[in-house]
Scaffold this active site. Structure first.
Site, PDB file in Angstrom:
ATOM      1  N   ASP A 151       0.819  -1.215   0.000  1.00 46.91           N
ATOM      2  CA  ASP A 151       0.000   0.000   0.000  1.00 46.91           C
ATOM      3  C   ASP A 151       0.847   1.256   0.000  1.00 46.91           C
ATOM      4  OD1 ASP A 151      -2.147   1.664   0.059  1.00 46.91           O
ATOM      5  OD2 ASP A 151      -2.576   1.381   2.184  1.00 46.91           O
ATOM      6  N   ASP A 184      -1.750   5.715  -7.279  1.00 51.02           N
ATOM      7  CA  ASP A 184      -2.247   4.777  -6.277  1.00 51.02           C
ATOM      8  C   ASP A 184      -2.373   3.365  -6.810  1.00 51.02           C
ATOM      9  OD1 ASP A 184      -3.354   3.594  -4.094  1.00 51.02           O
ATOM     10  OD2 ASP A 184      -5.334   4.481  -4.355  1.00 51.02           O
TER      11      ASP A 184
END
Ligand SMILES: *[C@@H]1O[C@H](CO)[C@@H](O)[C@H](O)[C@H]1NC(C)=O
Ligand SMILES: *[C@@H]1O[C@H](CO)[C@@H](O)[C@H](O)[C@H]1NC(C)=O
Ligand SMILES: *[C@@H]1O[C@H](CO)[C@@H](O)[C@H](O)[C@H]1NC(C)=O
Ligand SMILES: *[C@@H]1O[C@H](CO)[C@@H](O)[C@H](O)[C@H]1NC(C)=O
Ligand SMILES: *[C@@H]1O[C@H](CO)[C@@H](O)[C@H](O)[C@H]1NC(C)=O
Length: 484
Positions: free
Chosen positions: A101, A329
């Site tokens: 992440d 992202d």
């Protein structure tokens, strides 16, 4: 053998190059940073699987938007077809698959014997939380060190939460071993897991860490895994790098791990074939008071946010496509771009329905490229047709890879997700606070069509064929012939 392969043809969907259709209306004020020569990474860890994006990420993005001056909510956040990539790590010698992440900073795992709750706080069997393992067992680790009087805690608006305490452990990812890494050890979890992941490796800035002191309840910001690797001089260069492959349709349906999903690499650029097209841009910091992105270099770094100079696609000259504050992202599948950019791109391609642009699964997507840091990066049209499941009649449903991320206003935040990231290697320099984008060598095909002749008696006179399709991952890394 019932059949023999008669002929094979490859659809060169990926060979179609994006063409420059527009000139931007803006005069560029951009002065590129010098791009460092990126050495090959010293350590790399393969991406092994994809997992549904956790609700927490959706929440973090909601929060980011809501805290800006414009508060716009995207219908897509938390969509079930959004994926995050996993990699295997070792913690005190125990192997765990974790979410990679770039949008958060703690590295955490459930502890063996943790308490599981449902989203309204009711106790549930551990299986309800659906982690991929029973959890980390601190009792059998020699390197585990508790951190007394600390609380690790993240909670989310939708009811998901993880809490426990901080500790120190030896954490290894792709051969890079950080000793005495602060981690979150989860003893209570309300988590909607996927049965594969057992925690998360957070790669964003220290500002986003979530440990507090039990005595005065103050935040105790700490160095995340890669920040410690740099501080402990374990890598020759302060870079981590991500290359994401688009994966296969078969992999999406299979519960088994797909080992060909790219790399998370440390100390240099991820080990995939690249072109010479690259650029380096500053990472945007945030104002701690408004939580909005700011160009001020003395702001606080949290997420990996950059300015986009323009998007280019057929008729892109009819809209303003420059957009500041775009997060790169890996945990979001689709591009979420300013409303008018998404609308112009999907004109003649996507059909707006219930907050999403749907497309025909057989459609050829219009070319789409992204200009940042003075360089233009093309995207493979196949990334713009995203399979999301089937309708109630069993027909395939696909959406456009580029969706409406809300109006362009001060404080807006947009996302370039995997649709873009499949085409580049992104290398993050956490010391200079800049990112280098390098165009990957084009993946030539992902749909491989072949015909198999039915092997009936007498078929030589009047042969019949079945058409088959195989989905092949980004081919550039694989030398094996697709027909095998
Ligand atoms: C953890 O993974 C490594 C590398 O795949 C393997 O060599 C090792 O045996 C595994 N350890 C355990 C405890 O399963
Ligand atoms: C949690 O479990 C309780 C008791 O079974 C139930 O009443 C409640 O609806 C559940 N909440 C959720 C969000 O599933
Ligand atoms: C933890 O806090 C308690 C008081 O709340 C204190 O007595 C104890 O010494 C602290 N432990 C450590 C290791 O600091
Ligand atoms: C681009 O604009 C021209 C002229 O306005 C129009 O004829 C054409 O259909 C547009 N193309 C697309 C793909 O929207
Ligand atoms: C982008 O940022 C610059 C300053 O960094 C600002 O002048 C400009 O108005 C911003 N553009 C948008 C669309 O927010």
């Amino acid at each position: 053998m019932l059949s023999s392969i008669l002929s094979a043809s490859i659809f060169l969907a990926g060979a179609v190059r994006a063409v420059e259709y527009s000139t931007t209306r803006h005069i560029s004020q951009y002065s590129p940073l010098e791009t460092p020569l990126l050495p090959p990474a010293s350590f790399s860890s393969p991406m092994v699987s994809r997992t549904s994006r956790r609700a927490s990420k959706a929440h973090a993005l909601h929060y980011l938007r809501a805290s800006g001056i414009s508060a716009h909510t995207v219908p897509l956040t938390g969509a079930q077809f959004d994926y995050e990539y996993l990699t295997d790590i070792s913690v005190g010698g125990q192997n765990l698959s974790v979410i990679v992440d770039t949008g958060s900073s703690d590295t955490w795992f459930p502890e063996m014997g943790f308490a599981c709750f449902n989203l309204s706080g009711h106790p549930e069997p551990v299986s309800t939380c659906a982690f991929g393992s029973e959890g980390f067992d601190s009792r059998i680790s020699n390197s585990y060190q508790a951190y007394p009087n600390t609380t690790f805690s993240i909670s989310y608006g939708d009811g998901e939460y993880l809490s426990g305490s901080a500790a120190f452990e030896t954490v290894s990812v792709g051969g890079l071993t950080v000793k005495h890494q602060e981690i979150g050890v989860v003893s209570s979890a309300a988590w909607v897991g996927d049965g594969i992941n057992s925690g998360l490796l957070g790669l964003a800035y220290p500002e986003l860490t979530s440990v507090t002191n039990d005595i005065d309840h103050q935040d105790m910001k700490y160095n995340p895994f890669f920040f410690n690797a740099v501080k402990q001089k374990l890598v020759p260069y302060p870079y981590f790098s991500i290359a994401l492959n688009r994966g296969t349709a078969a992999g999406t349906h299979s519960p088994a791990a797909d080992p060909h999903l790219g790399y998370l690499a440390f100390g240099g650029i991820a080990p995939v074939p690249v072109t010479s097209t690259c650029t380096t841009v500053p990472i945007q910091g945030y104002s701690l008071t408004t939580r909005a992105p700011t160009a001020d270099r003395h702001s606080t770094y949290m997420y990996y946010t950059v300015d986009i100079h323009k998007y280019t696609f057929p008729n892109s000259s009819t809209v303003v496509t420059a957009s500041n504050s775009t997060i790169i992202d890996s945990g979001t599948t689709l591009n979420l771009l300013p409303s008018e950019v998404a609308q112009a791109y999907n004109k003649g391609f996507g059909t707006w329905h219930d907050g999403l642009y749907y497309v025909d699964c057989a459609a050829q997507a219009p070319p789409f490229s992204v200009t940042l840091g003075g360089k233009t990066f093309s995207t493979d049209p196949q990334d713009q047709v995203v399979w999301v499941g089937t309708d109630k009649n069993g027909n395939d449903l696909c959406v456009s890879g580029t969706q409406d991320g809300g109006p362009q206003m001060m404080g807006s935040v947009f996302i370039l997700g995997d649709v873009f990231m499949h085409n580049v290697v992104v290398t993050f320099d956490i010391q200079k606070n800049q990112m280098t984008f390098t165009q990957r060598k084009s993946c030539f095909h992902s749909i491989y069509v072949y015909h198999i002749r039915d092997n009936h008696p007498n078929s030589d006179n009047n042969p019949t064929y079945q058409t088959h399709r195989a989905y092949i991952p980004c081919a550039s890394e694989h030398t094996s012939h697709p027909a095998e």
